[in-house]
Design a protein around this motif. Sequence first.
Motif, PDB file in Angstrom:
ATOM      1  N   PRO A  12       0.834  -1.204   0.000  1.00  0.00           N
ATOM      2  CA  PRO A  12       0.000   0.000   0.000  1.00  0.00           C
ATOM      3  C   PRO A  12       0.870   1.256   0.000  1.00  0.00           C
ATOM      4  CG  PRO A  12      -0.780  -1.584   1.625  1.00  0.00           C
ATOM      5  CD  PRO A  12       0.552  -2.075   1.149  1.00  0.00           C
ATOM      6  N   PRO A  13       0.483   2.302  -0.711  1.00  0.00           N
ATOM      7  CA  PRO A  13      -0.753   2.465  -1.488  1.00  0.00           C
ATOM      8  C   PRO A  13      -0.554   2.208  -2.981  1.00  0.00           C
ATOM      9  CG  PRO A  13       0.297   4.586  -1.267  1.00  0.00           C
ATOM     10  CD  PRO A  13       1.226   3.588  -0.609  1.00  0.00           C
ATOM     11  N   PHE A  14       0.394   1.342  -3.320  1.00  0.00           N
ATOM     12  CA  PHE A  14       0.779   1.178  -4.721  1.00  0.00           C
ATOM     13  C   PHE A  14       0.114  -0.016  -5.404  1.00  0.00           C
ATOM     14  CE2 PHE A  14       4.378   3.037  -2.358  1.00  0.00           C
ATOM     15  CZ  PHE A  14       4.413   4.288  -2.970  1.00  0.00           C
ATOM     16  N   GLU A  15      -0.819  -0.679  -4.709  1.00  0.00           N
ATOM     17  CA  GLU A  15      -1.391  -1.913  -5.257  1.00  0.00           C
ATOM     18  C   GLU A  15      -2.035  -1.713  -6.626  1.00  0.00           C
ATOM     19  OE1 GLU A  15      -2.728  -1.949  -0.816  1.00  0.00           O
ATOM     20  OE2 GLU A  15      -2.377  -0.454  -2.391  1.00  0.00           O
ATOM     21  N   ARG A  16      -2.659  -0.573  -6.829  1.00  0.00           N
ATOM     22  CA  ARG A  16      -3.373  -0.383  -8.093  1.00  0.00           C
ATOM     23  C   ARG A  16      -2.432  -0.328  -9.299  1.00  0.00           C
ATOM     24  NH1 ARG A  16      -6.347   5.401  -7.720  1.00  0.00           N
ATOM     25  NH2 ARG A  16      -6.771   4.638  -5.618  1.00  0.00           N
ATOM     26  N   LEU A  17      -1.140  -0.102  -9.049  1.00  0.00           N
ATOM     27  CA  LEU A  17      -0.187  -0.147 -10.159  1.00  0.00           C
ATOM     28  C   LEU A  17      -0.114  -1.547 -10.758  1.00  0.00           C
ATOM     29  CD1 LEU A  17       2.768   1.995  -8.725  1.00  0.00           C
ATOM     30  CD2 LEU A  17       1.059   2.693 -10.421  1.00  0.00           C
ATOM     31  N   GLY A  18      -0.543  -2.547  -9.988  1.00  0.00           N
ATOM     32  CA  GLY A  18      -0.572  -3.909 -10.498  1.00  0.00           C
ATOM     33  C   GLY A  18      -1.551  -4.082 -11.647  1.00  0.00           C
ATOM     34  N   GLU A  19      -2.473  -3.137 -11.793  1.00  0.00           N
ATOM     35  CA  GLU A  19      -3.443  -3.180 -12.882  1.00  0.00           C
ATOM     36  C   GLU A  19      -2.978  -2.360 -14.085  1.00  0.00           C
ATOM     37  OE1 GLU A  19      -7.022  -1.714 -11.193  1.00  0.00           O
ATOM     38  OE2 GLU A  19      -7.148  -3.277  -9.651  1.00  0.00           O
ATOM     39  N   TRP A  20      -1.892  -1.629 -13.904  1.00  0.00           N
ATOM     40  CA  TRP A  20      -1.396  -0.769 -14.980  1.00  0.00           C
ATOM     41  C   TRP A  20      -0.608  -1.570 -16.009  1.00  0.00           C
ATOM     42  CZ3 TRP A  20       0.656   4.764 -13.666  1.00  0.00           C
ATOM     43  CH2 TRP A  20      -0.339   5.479 -12.986  1.00  0.00           C
ATOM     44  N   THR A  21      -0.541  -1.012 -17.202  1.00  0.00           N
ATOM     45  CA  THR A  21       0.327  -1.527 -18.258  1.00  0.00           C
ATOM     46  C   THR A  21       1.463  -0.529 -18.462  1.00  0.00           C
ATOM     47  OG1 THR A  21      -0.889  -0.381 -20.004  1.00  0.00           O
ATOM     48  CG2 THR A  21      -1.636  -2.617 -19.398  1.00  0.00           C
ATOM     49  N   LEU A  82       9.094   0.049 -13.547  1.00  0.00           N
ATOM     50  CA  LEU A  82       9.734  -1.221 -13.206  1.00  0.00           C
ATOM     51  C   LEU A  82       8.767  -2.244 -12.627  1.00  0.00           C
ATOM     52  CD1 LEU A  82      13.150  -0.083 -11.656  1.00  0.00           C
ATOM     53  CD2 LEU A  82      12.655  -0.778 -14.006  1.00  0.00           C
ATOM     54  N   VAL A  83       7.678  -1.800 -11.998  1.00  0.00           N
ATOM     55  CA  VAL A  83       6.795  -2.765 -11.340  1.00  0.00           C
ATOM     56  C   VAL A  83       5.649  -3.252 -12.216  1.00  0.00           C
ATOM     57  CG1 VAL A  83       7.328  -1.828  -9.058  1.00  0.00           C
ATOM     58  CG2 VAL A  83       5.276  -1.032 -10.254  1.00  0.00           C
ATOM     59  N   VAL A  84       5.354  -2.554 -13.311  1.00  0.00           N
ATOM     60  CA  VAL A  84       4.279  -3.023 -14.181  1.00  0.00           C
ATOM     61  C   VAL A  84       4.819  -4.094 -15.126  1.00  0.00           C
ATOM     62  CG1 VAL A  84       3.118  -0.792 -14.063  1.00  0.00           C
ATOM     63  CG2 VAL A  84       4.645  -1.276 -15.984  1.00  0.00           C
ATOM     64  N   SER A  85       3.903  -4.770 -15.806  1.00  0.00           N
ATOM     65  CA  SER A  85       4.308  -5.831 -16.716  1.00  0.00           C
ATOM     66  C   SER A  85       4.916  -5.239 -17.980  1.00  0.00           C
ATOM     67  CB  SER A  85       3.089  -6.691 -17.079  1.00  0.00           C
ATOM     68  OG  SER A  85       3.456  -7.754 -17.923  1.00  0.00           O
ATOM     69  N   GLY A  86       5.999  -5.855 -18.444  1.00  0.00           N
ATOM     70  CA  GLY A  86       6.670  -5.391 -19.649  1.00  0.00           C
ATOM     71  C   GLY A  86       8.019  -6.058 -19.779  1.00  0.00           C
ATOM     72  N   THR A  87       8.617  -5.984 -20.943  1.00  0.00           N
ATOM     73  CA  THR A  87       9.923  -6.599 -21.147  1.00  0.00           C
ATOM     74  C   THR A  87      11.024  -5.683 -20.619  1.00  0.00           C
ATOM     75  OG1 THR A  87      10.159  -5.653 -23.361  1.00  0.00           O
ATOM     76  CG2 THR A  87       9.104  -7.816 -23.194  1.00  0.00           C
ATOM     77  N   PRO A  88      12.180  -6.241 -20.253  1.00  0.00           N
ATOM     78  CA  PRO A  88      13.271  -5.418 -19.723  1.00  0.00           C
ATOM     79  C   PRO A  88      13.705  -4.298 -20.654  1.00  0.00           C
ATOM     80  CG  PRO A  88      13.690  -7.724 -19.272  1.00  0.00           C
ATOM     81  CD  PRO A  88      12.491  -7.680 -20.170  1.00  0.00           C
TER      82      PRO A  88
END
Length: 218
Positions: A12-21, A82-88
């Motif tokens: 918290p409070p960064f959990e919603r970044l898990g939904e970001w692209t 760095l925390v969202v999904s994506g290639t290096p």
Amino acid sequence: MGASESRPTLVPPFERLGEWTLSRVEKLLADYLAKDLDFGLDYHGLSSILDGDKEWSERIIKAFGSQNGLINVLSFITGACLVVSGTPDEKAALCFKAFDFSGTGSISMDETTIMFMCALRGFSMMTGNSQAPTDEAMEICTIELYKSLEKDNYSKLTKEEFLKWVVLKLHLDNSKDLTWINFHQVFGMKSNDLSAKAPDAARHNSSDQIASSDSTLS
């Protein structure tokens, strides 16, 4: 560029970044640049690039431990990258773009060090790590990078050079090789949660790789 790696657990409070692209982070950076905002933002400024969400902006600034009510917005943006999904390589390219202030496709040695500091501290904050990399560790990373390219301190680093170095630094052949365990260990960050789940052999192997990389500085 291969499949993207799994995402880390966010606190918290960064959990919603898990939904970001990664595209959402690109928009965040584009909005910040378009508004020509300062590096240090209060919750009003931060909310202006977070869809007007002042409550979340206040929580983010508080979580970053601000003493003056301001947040280093580039640390938030590159940490989110760095925390969202994506290639290096996609993530590295976006972090680089955030610090290419002149828009020339190159950054200075000082800008490279600050990029490391901002991105990895943002990442540490968002993943709940107790210890972010030190300034000295980030300076060593920059020196290692410049020495590997045989550049002097006054030379500029291009995006292409940086992307190649990222692959070598993280010991990657493709994006699926990136794990949050080796990412933490290569850059000197501690994570009790991730380390506890890592097999002993993997931890020893990563430590050997780091020692091998650091030996080039001696």
